[in-house]
Design an enzyme around this catalytic site. Structure first.
Site, mmCIF file in Angstrom:
data_model
loop_
_atom_site.group_PDB
_atom_site.id
_atom_site.type_symbol
_atom_site.label_atom_id
_atom_site.label_comp_id
_atom_site.label_asym_id
_atom_site.label_seq_id
_atom_site.Cartn_x
_atom_site.Cartn_y
_atom_site.Cartn_z
ATOM 1 N N GLN A 45 79.661 65.518 56.471
ATOM 2 C CA GLN A 45 80.164 66.415 55.815
ATOM 3 C C GLN A 45 81.682 66.795 55.996
ATOM 4 O O GLN A 45 82.165 67.491 55.231
ATOM 5 C CB GLN A 45 79.485 67.783 56.055
ATOM 6 C CG GLN A 45 77.968 67.679 55.534
ATOM 7 C CD GLN A 45 77.183 68.892 56.374
ATOM 8 O OE1 GLN A 45 76.674 68.837 57.248
ATOM 9 N NE2 GLN A 45 76.933 69.901 55.145
ATOM 10 N N ARG A 100 80.422 72.767 67.230
ATOM 11 C CA ARG A 100 79.309 72.258 67.018
ATOM 12 C C ARG A 100 79.351 71.086 66.170
ATOM 13 O O ARG A 100 80.077 71.371 64.894
ATOM 14 C CB ARG A 100 78.046 72.919 66.661
ATOM 15 C CG ARG A 100 76.925 72.286 66.266
ATOM 16 C CD ARG A 100 75.760 73.099 65.896
ATOM 17 N NE ARG A 100 74.654 72.297 65.499
ATOM 18 C CZ ARG A 100 74.029 72.083 64.377
ATOM 19 N NH1 ARG A 100 74.733 72.630 63.332
ATOM 20 N NH2 ARG A 100 73.112 71.461 64.044
ATOM 21 N N HIS A 144 72.485 63.959 62.326
ATOM 22 C CA HIS A 144 72.450 65.279 61.219
ATOM 23 C C HIS A 144 72.408 64.719 59.974
ATOM 24 O O HIS A 144 73.201 64.186 59.054
ATOM 25 C CB HIS A 144 73.837 65.838 61.472
ATOM 26 C CG HIS A 144 73.904 67.232 60.643
ATOM 27 N ND1 HIS A 144 74.437 68.474 61.469
ATOM 28 C CD2 HIS A 144 73.828 67.652 59.453
ATOM 29 C CE1 HIS A 144 74.127 69.534 60.858
ATOM 30 N NE2 HIS A 144 73.978 69.007 59.672
ATOM 31 N N ASN A 189 69.226 67.394 63.735
ATOM 32 C CA ASN A 189 69.449 68.659 62.768
ATOM 33 C C ASN A 189 68.426 68.750 62.164
ATOM 34 O O ASN A 189 68.090 68.099 61.197
ATOM 35 C CB ASN A 189 70.784 68.512 62.323
ATOM 36 C CG ASN A 189 71.111 69.646 61.454
ATOM 37 O OD1 ASN A 189 71.272 70.967 62.012
ATOM 38 N ND2 ASN A 189 71.107 69.658 60.047
ATOM 39 N N GLU A 190 67.744 70.163 62.128
ATOM 40 C CA GLU A 190 66.900 70.604 61.203
ATOM 41 C C GLU A 190 65.846 69.389 60.926
ATOM 42 O O GLU A 190 65.387 69.066 59.861
ATOM 43 C CB GLU A 190 67.541 70.905 59.708
ATOM 44 C CG GLU A 190 68.406 72.287 59.806
ATOM 45 C CD GLU A 190 68.854 72.807 58.436
ATOM 46 O OE1 GLU A 190 68.441 72.113 57.325
ATOM 47 O OE2 GLU A 190 69.571 73.662 58.460
ATOM 48 N N ASN A 331 68.466 77.079 62.999
ATOM 49 C CA ASN A 331 69.506 77.314 62.047
ATOM 50 C C ASN A 331 68.882 78.551 61.298
ATOM 51 O O ASN A 331 67.621 78.226 60.824
ATOM 52 C CB ASN A 331 69.740 76.137 61.140
ATOM 53 C CG ASN A 331 70.460 75.174 61.944
ATOM 54 O OD1 ASN A 331 70.828 75.212 63.116
ATOM 55 N ND2 ASN A 331 70.534 74.014 61.236
ATOM 56 N N TYR A 333 69.099 81.282 57.927
ATOM 57 C CA TYR A 333 69.835 81.827 56.828
ATOM 58 C C TYR A 333 69.406 83.024 55.993
ATOM 59 O O TYR A 333 69.904 83.793 55.789
ATOM 60 C CB TYR A 333 70.200 80.641 55.808
ATOM 61 C CG TYR A 333 71.276 79.697 56.419
ATOM 62 C CD1 TYR A 333 72.590 79.895 56.178
ATOM 63 C CD2 TYR A 333 70.786 78.286 56.866
ATOM 64 C CE1 TYR A 333 73.598 79.136 56.646
ATOM 65 C CE2 TYR A 333 71.808 77.556 57.350
ATOM 66 C CZ TYR A 333 73.080 77.676 57.367
ATOM 67 O OH TYR A 333 73.837 76.781 57.760
ATOM 68 N N GLU A 415 73.103 77.278 63.316
ATOM 69 C CA GLU A 415 73.793 77.641 62.197
ATOM 70 C C GLU A 415 73.577 78.970 61.637
ATOM 71 O O GLU A 415 72.397 79.453 61.722
ATOM 72 C CB GLU A 415 73.553 76.714 61.069
ATOM 73 C CG GLU A 415 73.974 75.383 61.260
ATOM 74 C CD GLU A 415 73.747 74.561 60.259
ATOM 75 O OE1 GLU A 415 73.158 74.695 59.218
ATOM 76 O OE2 GLU A 415 73.761 73.085 60.395
ATOM 77 N N TRP A 458 78.145 78.772 60.541
ATOM 78 C CA TRP A 458 78.258 77.693 59.560
ATOM 79 C C TRP A 458 79.072 78.049 58.256
ATOM 80 O O TRP A 458 78.559 78.885 57.689
ATOM 81 C CB TRP A 458 76.739 76.910 59.119
ATOM 82 C CG TRP A 458 76.929 75.912 58.402
ATOM 83 C CD1 TRP A 458 77.010 75.862 56.991
ATOM 84 C CD2 TRP A 458 77.064 74.570 58.944
ATOM 85 N NE1 TRP A 458 77.253 74.423 56.582
ATOM 86 C CE2 TRP A 458 77.261 73.760 57.514
ATOM 87 C CE3 TRP A 458 77.117 73.853 59.913
ATOM 88 C CZ2 TRP A 458 77.504 72.255 57.319
ATOM 89 C CZ3 TRP A 458 77.168 72.375 59.935
ATOM 90 C CH2 TRP A 458 77.197 71.802 58.900
ATOM 91 N N PHE A 474 80.578 77.520 52.741
ATOM 92 C CA PHE A 474 80.206 78.296 53.874
ATOM 93 C C PHE A 474 81.259 78.549 54.929
ATOM 94 O O PHE A 474 81.214 79.399 55.870
ATOM 95 C CB PHE A 474 79.042 77.929 54.638
ATOM 96 C CG PHE A 474 77.558 77.830 53.814
ATOM 97 C CD1 PHE A 474 77.501 76.808 53.125
ATOM 98 C CD2 PHE A 474 76.579 78.687 54.100
ATOM 99 C CE1 PHE A 474 76.016 76.668 52.480
ATOM 100 C CE2 PHE A 474 75.349 78.798 53.635
ATOM 101 C CZ PHE A 474 75.188 77.830 52.729
#
Ligand SMILES: *[C@@H]1O[C@H](CO)[C@@H](O)[C@H](O)[C@H]1NC(C)=O
Ligand SMILES: *[C@@H]1O[C@H](CO)[C@@H](O)[C@H](O)[C@H]1NC(C)=O
Ligand SMILES: *[C@@H]1O[C@H](CO)[C@@H](O)[C@H](O)[C@H]1NC(C)=O
Ligand SMILES: *[C@@H]1O[C@H](CO)[C@@H](O)[C@H](O)[C@H]1NC(C)=O
Ligand SMILES: *[C@@H]1O[C@H](CO)[C@@H](O)[C@H](O)[C@H]1NC(C)=O
Ligand SMILES: *[C@@H]1O[C@H](CO)[C@@H](O)[C@H](O)[C@H]1NC(C)=O
Ligand SMILES: *[C@@H]1O[C@H](CO)[C@@H](O)[C@H](O)[C@H]1NC(C)=O
Length: 528
Positions: A45, A100, A144, A189-190, A331, A333, A415, A458, A474
């Site tokens: 990213q 991170r 990730h 990640n996730e 994470n 949101y 995040e 994040w 973000f």
């Protein structure tokens, strides 16, 4: 349809919750000194340089170049590969205590297994040294959403048990080369959303799904693959964690964990079936990973609904996975409303959604299209960028849930942040309010005994977003994609976070005034 009076009741409930929380009065000093505040990104990213210095393609390159991310790709992204020194300086200026980021497996080991790319090794050594010499802790993610395409081609990636060995070997390279300076490792990640998005809905790389589930499915099996991939991910995580603990932890004194996307889940109504459905959703979305990690087996409701499609742990595997973490990364949101939809269990062929048998929405209004995870909306409607409803109390509830259901493990919020349209404005007041609210809720949770050790906003920059490409963002810093230099510009939220991090002992009264001051300031200086 909900009646209007019901809606007002809902508003009243929320207002009283906010008042009870008293989230407004806090400063950095209210958190323990060893609690860490940072911000994050991930390799694909942010790095760019996708075809430089020997990096091999990852599944994410293939996915984006097949046009599945609104035509966007990470070939250049924020070009952090070349700009890491400037970015670390920006982190210093912002007052970040930790950064991170993730390592690109295919930059380090281009074919997934075999020789290490010396230029890749050099890049991560440079980045880590730059951070460490500036007093910023590196918190590193190993996977990730971006494993090497070579392994997808060779044996189907996470669908194969071979990944356990290859992932562990990759982790070994990272621990051996970077572990003297990196004390915090997250394997995945996730992991939960990766399994669902990549193998059920097909909207994340490598984009597997089977019809009638998912979107434009060309390969995959939504009935079986999410469960199989998860089983291998858990085994790979546990294998890497065991390696770290046995071979490195004594000398390096670091910590290893795994990251999940976590939700504040609420029943849509007080009907018993919706309350039961909410626990079921918690078990499917969180317990799927957290139960094996804490207790050594999948939740009972998953065994019941998924049946023989759910792989079973042998005793050996169960013991390997159980307790294989020093911390959990979460994470968070948004809060999601859950409504029972047991009728899905009658479907002849079922996917993960049907096995979970609920409807999900971030809105309480039942007329809203059902969508799944905050992400689904982006797929179904790729034009609009909706900000997340700001529901900080649900973060507090979530941490309370981990305390009660999983014995209060050490947690890092890896995040948390607000989405806005990418180039809308540098005066991102909604992001400031979002961060302020959630950091306040986190403090309340800490004061009530939560074992949370850190918070990462994040994202540090406006990065390439998983599903929105370059349409939403973000970041604390705007990255001007029209500028050949990809200049970074601070948003209001960057000033706010910086003030929070640097101004020790100043309470939030100051923040609120600062917000007003900065708004005035940004009107004068940053209007575009
Ligand atoms: C699905 O495929 C159709 C036809 O190729 C295409 O127009 C559409 O954009 C695709 N949808 C997604 C989400 O990729
Ligand atoms: C998915 O796998 C199951 C079990 O092997 C099989 O019965 C089913 O036909 C497969 N579905 C697809 C779409 O390949
Ligand atoms: C559900 O029940 C709880 C506890 O009795 C109550 O506080 C809440 O207002 C109810 N919520 C709704 C939406 O009716
Ligand atoms: C997408 O947005 C359009 C226009 O706002 C709306 O009519 C449509 O129902 C939406 N589709 C989905 C799947 O949400
Ligand atoms: C505080 O912690 C106690 C014990 O875990 C719990 O019963 C209570 O609900 C928590 N309060 C909040 C506001 O989370
Ligand atoms: C904002 O970004 C979108 C997506 O990159 C782009 O299409 C649009 O032209 C931009 N608008 C402005 C005002 O810069
Ligand atoms: C806000 O601005 C005023 C005048 O510009 C200044 O006196 C005050 O100290 C500022 N407050 C904060 C919290 O920065």
């Amino acid at each position: 349809m909900l009646s209007l009076s019901y809606f007002f009741l809902f508003l009243l409930i929320n207002i009283s919750v906010v008042e009870v929380l008293g989230v407004d009065k806090f400063s950095r000093d209210d958190f323990p000194p060893d609690f860490v505040f940072g911000s994050g990104t991930s390799a694909y990213q942010v790095e760019g340089a996708a075809n430089e210095d020997g990096r091999g393609p990852s599944i994410w390159d293939s996915f984006s170049h097949s046009g599945k991310m609104h035509g966007a790709n990470g070939d250049i992204a924020c070009d952090q590969y070349h700009k890491y020194k400037d970015d670390v300086q920006l982190m210093v200026d912002t007052g970040l205590e930790a950064y991170r980021f993730s390592i690109s497996w295919s930059r380090l080991i281009p074919n997934g297994r075999g020789p290490v790319n010396p230029k890749g090794l050099q890049y991560y050594n440079n980045l880590i040294n730059e951070l460490s010499s500036n007093g910023i802790q590196p918190h590193v993610t190993l996977h990730h959403n971006d494993f090497p395409q070579a392994l997808e081609d060779k044996y189907g990636g996470w669908l194969s048990r071979e990944m356990v060995k290859d992932f562990t070997a990759y982790a070994d390279v990272c621990f051996r080369n970077f572990g003297d300076r990196v004390l915090h490792w997250a394997t995945m990640n996730e992991a939960n959303v990766f399994a669902i998005g990549s193998y059920n809905g097909g909207y994340l790389p490598p984009g597997h799904c089977s019809s009638p589930f998912g979107i434009n499915c060309t390969r995959g099996n939504s009935s079986t693959e999410p469960y199989l991939a998860t089983h291998h991910i858990l085994l790979a995580h546990a294998s890497a964690a065991r390696l770290y603990k046995e071979k490195y932890q004594k000398q390096q004194h670091g910590f290893i964990g795994i990251n999940l996307l976590a939700f504040g889940l609420h029943p849509l109504t007080n009907k018993t079936k919706d309350v039961i459905a909410t626990q079921r959703a918690m078990d499917f979305l969180i317990g799927w990973y957290a139960d094996p990690l804490v207790y050594g087996d999948y939740p009972d409701v998953m065994k019941k609904n998924v049946g023989s499609r759910l792989p079973a742990f042998t005793n050996l595997e169960s013991n390997l996975v159980k307790g294989s973490f020093d911390f959990l990364g979460l994470n968070y949101y948004a809060m999601i409303y859950i409504k029972d939809d047991s009728s899905k269990l009658n479907m002849e062929v079922r996917d993960f959604d049907a096995d979970m048998a609920v409807s999900l929405s971030v809105f309480r209004d039942e007329t809203e299209v059902e969508y799944y995870l905050p992400y689904r909306a982006a797929i179904q409607n790729d034009t609009s960028v909706n900000e997340f409803p700001t529901t900080p109390w649900a973060l507090q509830e979530l941490l309370e849930y981990f305390k009660q259901a999983y014995g209060n493990p050490p947690i890092y919020i890896h995040e948390n942040g607000q989405k806005t349209q990418r180039n809308s404005s540098l005066e991102d007041e909604s992001r400031v309010n979002y961060l302020h609210g959630h950091i306040g809720a986190l403090l309340d949770a800490l004061r009530n005994g939560s074992n949370t050790r850190g918070y990462f906003q994040w994202a540090f920059l406006d990065v390439l977003e998983l599903l929105d490409g370059y349409e939403s963002s973000f970041g604390l810093y705007y990255v001007d994609l029209d500028d050949p230099d990809l200049k970074r510009q601070p948003k209001l939220s960057a000033h706010w976070y910086s003030h929070f991090l640097k101004t020790k002992g100043v309470s939030s009264d100051g923040f609120i005034k600062l917000e007003k001051n900065l708004t005035a300031f940004s009107h004068a200086h940053f209007s575009r």
